[in-house]
Design a protein around this motif. Sequence first.
Motif, PDB file in Angstrom:
ATOM      1  N   GLU A 115       1.402 -10.062  -8.175  1.00 41.70           N
ATOM      2  CA  GLU A 115       1.059 -11.253  -7.408  1.00 41.70           C
ATOM      3  C   GLU A 115       2.212 -11.635  -6.472  1.00 41.70           C
ATOM      4  N   SER A 116       3.453 -11.508  -6.948  1.00 39.84           N
ATOM      5  CA  SER A 116       4.626 -11.872  -6.144  1.00 39.84           C
ATOM      6  C   SER A 116       4.887 -10.883  -5.016  1.00 39.84           C
ATOM      7  N   LEU A 117       4.235  -9.731  -5.064  1.00 44.54           N
ATOM      8  CA  LEU A 117       4.459  -8.703  -4.046  1.00 44.54           C
ATOM      9  C   LEU A 117       3.784  -9.057  -2.717  1.00 44.54           C
ATOM     10  N   ASP A 118       2.849 -10.001  -2.750  1.00 44.74           N
ATOM     11  CA  ASP A 118       2.203 -10.499  -1.521  1.00 44.74           C
ATOM     12  C   ASP A 118       1.592  -9.361  -0.704  1.00 44.74           C
ATOM     13  N   VAL A 119       0.772  -8.546  -1.346  1.00 44.41           N
ATOM     14  CA  VAL A 119       0.161  -7.421  -0.640  1.00 44.41           C
ATOM     15  C   VAL A 119      -1.091  -7.870   0.103  1.00 44.41           C
ATOM     16  N   ASP A 120      -1.489  -7.058   1.060  1.00 40.06           N
ATOM     17  CA  ASP A 120      -2.735  -7.271   1.783  1.00 40.06           C
ATOM     18  C   ASP A 120      -3.410  -5.921   1.953  1.00 40.06           C
ATOM     19  N   HIS A 121      -4.706  -5.951   2.272  1.00 39.72           N
ATOM     20  CA  HIS A 121      -5.499  -4.732   2.395  1.00 39.72           C
ATOM     21  C   HIS A 121      -4.857  -3.772   3.400  1.00 39.72           C
ATOM     22  N   GLY A 122      -4.745  -2.497   3.011  1.00 39.15           N
ATOM     23  CA  GLY A 122      -4.225  -1.463   3.890  1.00 39.15           C
ATOM     24  C   GLY A 122      -2.730  -1.259   3.825  1.00 39.15           C
ATOM     25  N   MET A 123      -2.012  -2.106   3.089  1.00 36.75           N
ATOM     26  CA  MET A 123      -0.564  -1.932   2.975  1.00 36.75           C
ATOM     27  C   MET A 123      -0.218  -0.720   2.119  1.00 36.75           C
ATOM     28  N   SER A 124       0.941  -0.143   2.394  1.00 37.70           N
ATOM     29  CA  SER A 124       1.447   0.971   1.593  1.00 37.70           C
ATOM     30  C   SER A 124       2.545   0.465   0.667  1.00 37.70           C
ATOM     31  N   VAL A 125       2.554   0.988  -0.567  1.00 41.33           N
ATOM     32  CA  VAL A 125       3.501   0.533  -1.592  1.00 41.33           C
ATOM     33  C   VAL A 125       4.229   1.713  -2.208  1.00 41.33           C
ATOM     34  N   LEU A 126       5.530   1.566  -2.346  1.00 38.86           N
ATOM     35  CA  LEU A 126       6.348   2.509  -3.112  1.00 38.86           C
ATOM     36  C   LEU A 126       6.658   1.860  -4.449  1.00 38.86           C
ATOM     37  N   GLU A 127       6.254   2.526  -5.525  1.00 36.36           N
ATOM     38  CA  GLU A 127       6.536   2.033  -6.873  1.00 36.36           C
ATOM     39  C   GLU A 127       7.606   2.911  -7.516  1.00 36.36           C
ATOM     40  N   ILE A 128       8.647   2.281  -8.022  1.00 37.41           N
ATOM     41  CA  ILE A 128       9.730   2.999  -8.698  1.00 37.41           C
ATOM     42  C   ILE A 128       9.531   2.843 -10.198  1.00 37.41           C
ATOM     43  N   GLY A 129       9.212   3.927 -10.888  1.00 36.58           N
ATOM     44  CA  GLY A 129       8.983   3.896 -12.328  1.00 36.58           C
ATOM     45  C   GLY A 129       7.505   3.863 -12.650  1.00 36.58           C
ATOM     46  N   THR A 130       6.883   5.028 -12.717  1.00 38.35           N
ATOM     47  CA  THR A 130       5.446   5.104 -12.982  1.00 38.35           C
ATOM     48  C   THR A 130       5.120   4.668 -14.399  1.00 38.35           C
ATOM     49  N   GLY A 131       5.981   5.060 -15.360  1.00 41.45           N
ATOM     50  CA  GLY A 131       5.725   4.725 -16.765  1.00 41.45           C
ATOM     51  C   GLY A 131       4.392   5.289 -17.213  1.00 41.45           C
ATOM     52  N   THR A 132       3.574   4.471 -17.842  1.00 42.19           N
ATOM     53  CA  THR A 132       2.261   4.942 -18.304  1.00 42.19           C
ATOM     54  C   THR A 132       1.284   5.107 -17.155  1.00 42.19           C
ATOM     55  N   GLY A 133       1.555   4.444 -16.021  1.00 42.56           N
ATOM     56  CA  GLY A 133       0.650   4.509 -14.883  1.00 42.56           C
ATOM     57  C   GLY A 133      -0.292   3.324 -14.767  1.00 42.56           C
ATOM     58  N   GLY A 144      -6.090   1.011  -2.655  1.00 42.87           N
ATOM     59  CA  GLY A 144      -6.573   2.359  -2.371  1.00 42.87           C
ATOM     60  C   GLY A 144      -5.523   3.384  -2.761  1.00 42.87           C
ATOM     61  N   GLU A 145      -5.973   4.469  -3.363  1.00 42.41           N
ATOM     62  CA  GLU A 145      -5.025   5.451  -3.933  1.00 42.41           C
ATOM     63  C   GLU A 145      -4.136   6.098  -2.876  1.00 42.41           C
ATOM     64  N   ASP A 146      -4.601   6.235  -1.633  1.00 36.54           N
ATOM     65  CA  ASP A 146      -3.782   6.870  -0.597  1.00 36.54           C
ATOM     66  C   ASP A 146      -2.633   5.981  -0.132  1.00 36.54           C
ATOM     67  N   ASN A 147      -2.667   4.706  -0.494  1.00 36.84           N
ATOM     68  CA  ASN A 147      -1.622   3.776  -0.058  1.00 36.84           C
ATOM     69  C   ASN A 147      -0.557   3.540  -1.119  1.00 36.84           C
ATOM     70  N   VAL A 148      -0.622   4.268  -2.228  1.00 38.27           N
ATOM     71  CA  VAL A 148       0.315   4.060  -3.331  1.00 38.27           C
ATOM     72  C   VAL A 148       1.100   5.337  -3.589  1.00 38.27           C
ATOM     73  N   THR A 149       2.430   5.224  -3.615  1.00 40.53           N
ATOM     74  CA  THR A 149       3.320   6.322  -3.992  1.00 40.53           C
ATOM     75  C   THR A 149       4.154   5.847  -5.173  1.00 40.53           C
ATOM     76  N   SER A 150       4.145   6.607  -6.265  1.00 45.98           N
ATOM     77  CA  SER A 150       4.866   6.194  -7.467  1.00 45.98           C
ATOM     78  C   SER A 150       5.816   7.300  -7.904  1.00 45.98           C
ATOM     79  N   VAL A 151       7.064   6.931  -8.187  1.00 48.54           N
ATOM     80  CA  VAL A 151       8.107   7.888  -8.548  1.00 48.54           C
ATOM     81  C   VAL A 151       8.534   7.660  -9.994  1.00 48.54           C
ATOM     82  N   GLU A 152       8.554   8.733 -10.777  1.00 52.67           N
ATOM     83  CA  GLU A 152       8.966   8.680 -12.181  1.00 52.67           C
ATOM     84  C   GLU A 152       9.992   9.774 -12.438  1.00 52.67           C
ATOM     85  N   VAL A 153      11.113   9.409 -13.073  1.00 53.02           N
ATOM     86  CA  VAL A 153      12.205  10.354 -13.267  1.00 53.02           C
ATOM     87  C   VAL A 153      11.936  11.345 -14.394  1.00 53.02           C
ATOM     88  N   ASP A 154      11.158  10.946 -15.406  1.00 53.87           N
ATOM     89  CA  ASP A 154      10.927  11.782 -16.591  1.00 53.87           C
ATOM     90  C   ASP A 154       9.703  12.657 -16.361  1.00 53.87           C
TER      91      ASP A 154
END
Length: 401
Positions: A115-133, A144-154
């Motif tokens: 909620e604090s991320l203040d996203v709107d439709h069509g925005m792209s997001v980089l997530e650091i730490g996928t965890g369980t997903g 939308g799945e094409d607008n999300v990139t998630s990075v996990e070190v393990d």
Amino acid sequence: MTSLDPARLRRTLADHLEESGVLETPAWRKAVEDVPRELFLPSFFKDWPDPDGTTRYTPVSRDADRDEWLSLAYRNETWVTQIDGRITADATNGPVTGFPTSSSTMPSTVVGMLESLDVDHGMSVLEIGTGTGYSTGLLCHRLGEDNVTSVEVDPAVSERADQSLEAAGYSTWTVTGDGLLGHPRRAPYDRTIATCAVRRIPYTWIRQTEPGGIILATVGPSAWSYGTGLAKLTVKDDGTATGRIIGRTSFMPARAEAAVPFSGDLSARTAYADIERRTSLSPDVLNDWMPAFLAQLAAPGAQLVRAVSDSRETVYLFDTGREAFAALTADGDGDGDEWTVRQGGPVAIWDAIESALTVWQDAGEPDLSTVRLEVSPEAHTYWIGEKPALRWKHQHQPLSR
């Protein structure tokens, strides 16, 4: 066969989050109601403290007791999913001990951050730490799945998350790598969010976030499990980012920054002091969230260790990077009114902490929300109000490899 209805459990969870003021927008409520958290928690650990203080982790899985598994999956709880970087609940027959290294964070924290991320439709997001997903799935549902990139070190954690996301119907961009480096291939991003704690906001995240974009991450040293703050920054055209601490939050540290616990003879490590004096400021003040946060600003890199010998407690602060220490022992009958502090090394750790906390107390003990910060290519700067003694500038350090 379970008698519980996952869809009903999701609606109940959404109701709880909305009533508590965490869930505010219809789009995120729809995500909570639609994304099946149980798919991201096929097995996990519930913890139980022993009388001796040891925490034991008992595996829970859908194959053992489906009703218990499903009921717990939809509680507003954090569930540990990995111990010591390798032990998972699906490969464990009974209770285990160890140090949690991956988890599914409680939904109220996850949703509150989204909620604090203040996203709107069509925005792209980089997530650091996928965890369980699970949080990745919520982002995919919203943007939308094409607008999300998630990075996990393990790699193992990343693979399980990717399988869970596929099972939930999301073929998003999951990347195995060091999240502190971001993911430049798909940059720039409109939003960057971290589900791990970092000592400082990596400047790589600022470079990879659009001007006007938001970065949301937990900041604080990796050695403490508290005294951290949720930083919300806006990236500016000049390559800096400014913002403030918007609340308390606690996450596991980024793997590259995780501290190695101290062991061995602590008294031997502090045998040769340069300074010894009395102090009326009890180290017990560091049990409180805001003083702990300020202590970390005043003495970045310091690790806190408590030890008891012959019924007498000593509080240690170690900064291994600068080979400095402070050791505090209660005077007299141990009532905590007066302490002796011994300090050694090129910096006087307790002097810096004591000075910051004294000025903070004199200023009326402002809370965490008063902390402002700026990140530039050269440094991190934190401040409270206009007092020079409540201003800290930390030069960027190169990432260790």
